[in-house]
Design a protein around this motif. Structure first.
Motif: not given
Length: 393
Positions: A242-244, A331-337, A356-364, A366-376
């Motif tokens: 869905t999203t990247i 972030t990928v599909d709101g699920q992976t960072l 590099e690190l891969i996090f399979r966590s919706k909570e993490l 979502n936080t990264a998405e919030r930071l992305f949106s803050r810049l966006k």
């Protein structure tokens, strides 16, 4: 007072993010660590800064600190000074400290380097990859007491803590720390021998993917079992539905090896199958025609939006090599960072040491998405199109 301040910092983080510890086979916890340019709207008040977290991590060290950084630099009174003072204090209480620095940046600040080298218990070595891979040490990570790690985009310098947008993570996880320590030990040995380690064997997936996974570049330097960062990154893009969302210092397809299109092709494929792809890069990425043309190619593709972030000058005036977006995450599909230390061009994946690190966590995520949106959602962006001009750094 210092211990009380750190306790309050942890409590603030937990209350603001409402995020419990992630499980990765043993008890683990993850904390985002940011740096944001002063006089901008980009700092998230719920996320602690590296200038707070780094000294606290050092104070907690009991027997060992291993640090890999591109360089060290400081001046009296700068924000990095408390970090250096904590390293000195740790050494005095018997903590063994090892630092790897990139050979090409070894003399960035000779006075600070000599000062650290003069402390008993601190050993610093240059890692020279120029003859082995043609690259440099670009990774920025810490391993403390074989149980706690830091990985992020922050360099060991004042500007990285106060004048540049950065993102990292502090993780308590013994398994992950042992894997990152393997990379440090291998590179430490390379710094002594100037020889490649035994040929790395590709890591084979065993069972269900972990909640947090480590990968590194270039593969030819990786200890046996450590995954290729590029292979894992391409896999994440190809699995997106869905999203990247991508935030980087820079992205490019040209270099000394000629055109390189592995990431470009993967991103375009994602857009063609309906994935909404958004990329934000720094204004440095538009300082040359070749790099800007790479962005324009993506911007023409289906379902791809590319934007350039240009931060305003600080009130004190121009600051060299600062006021820039330097964080590196996706972030990928709101699920992976995906979060790490590499910019997105060929040399970073085939020549240069990155982690590099891969996090399979919706909570993490979502936080990264919030930071992305803050810049966006800030006033610092412009969308790339065919008329976007080259601009100076």
């Amino acid at each position: 007072m210092a211990a009380l301040r750190y306790l309050l910092l942890i409590l603030l983080f937990m209350s603001c993010t409402s995020m419990g510890p992630l499980q990765t086979g043993s008890s683990s916890s993850v904390m985002f660590v940011q740096s944001a340019p002063v006089e901008t709207t980009l700092a998230d008040p719920s996320i602690p800064s590296a200038r707070e977290v780094w000294p606290a991590m050092i104070r907690e060290a009991k027997f060992q600190i291993d640090i890999a950084q591109m360089y060290v630099a400081s001046k009296s009174g700068e924000a990095i000074e408390p970090v250096i003072e904590e390293l000195r204090a740790a050494s005095k209480r018997g903590v063994r400290i090892r630092m790897l620095l990139s050979k090409n940046m070894w003399d960035s600040d000779p006075n600070t380097l000599k000062s650290l080298q003069s402390v008993p218990g601190i050993e610093i070595r240059p890692l020279d990859l120029s003859k082995l891979t043609g690259g440099i040490l670009h990774a920025k990570y810490w391993v403390i007491d074989q149980s706690d790690i830091f990985v992020g985009s922050q360099n060991f310098y004042l500007r990285s803590l106060t004048q540049i947008l950065e993102l990292g993570v502090k993780i308590h996880d013994e398994k992950l720390a042992s894997e990152l320590e393997l990379i440090f030990q291998s590179d430490w040995k390379i710094s002594q021998t100037d020889q490649l380690p035994a040929e790395a064997k590709p890591a084979l997936p065993i069972g269900k993917p972990e909640s947090i996974e480590l990968s590194a570049s270039p593969q030819k330097l990786n200890p046996s079992g450590v995954k290729s960062a590029l292979a894992e990154l391409l896999k994440l893009i190809d699995l997106a539905k869905t999203t990247i969302h991508i935030q980087l210092l820079d992205y490019g397809t040209s270099g000394k090896g000629g055109q390189w299109q592995e990431l470009e092709s993967a991103l375009i494929r994602a857009g063609e199958r309906g994935v909404q792809v958004e990329m934000i890069v720094s204004h440095w990425n538009a300082s040359a025609n070749a790099a800007l043309n790479s962005l324009k190619t993506l911007a023409r593709a289906k379902n791809l939006v590319v934007k350039i972030a240009t931060l305003p000058l600080a009130s004190q005036g121009p600051i060299p090599y600062a006021r820039v977006i330097h964080s590196k995450f996706m972030t990928v599909d709101g699920q992976t960072l995906w979060l790490g230390t590499s910019n997105w061009s060929r040399g970073y994946f085939y020549e240069t040491r990155g982690v590099e690190l891969i996090f399979r966590s919706k909570e993490l995520t979502n936080t990264a998405e919030r930071l992305f949106s803050r810049l966006k959602d800030s006033a610092y962006l412009e969308r790339v199109n065919d008329q976007t001009p080259v601009r100076p750094r």
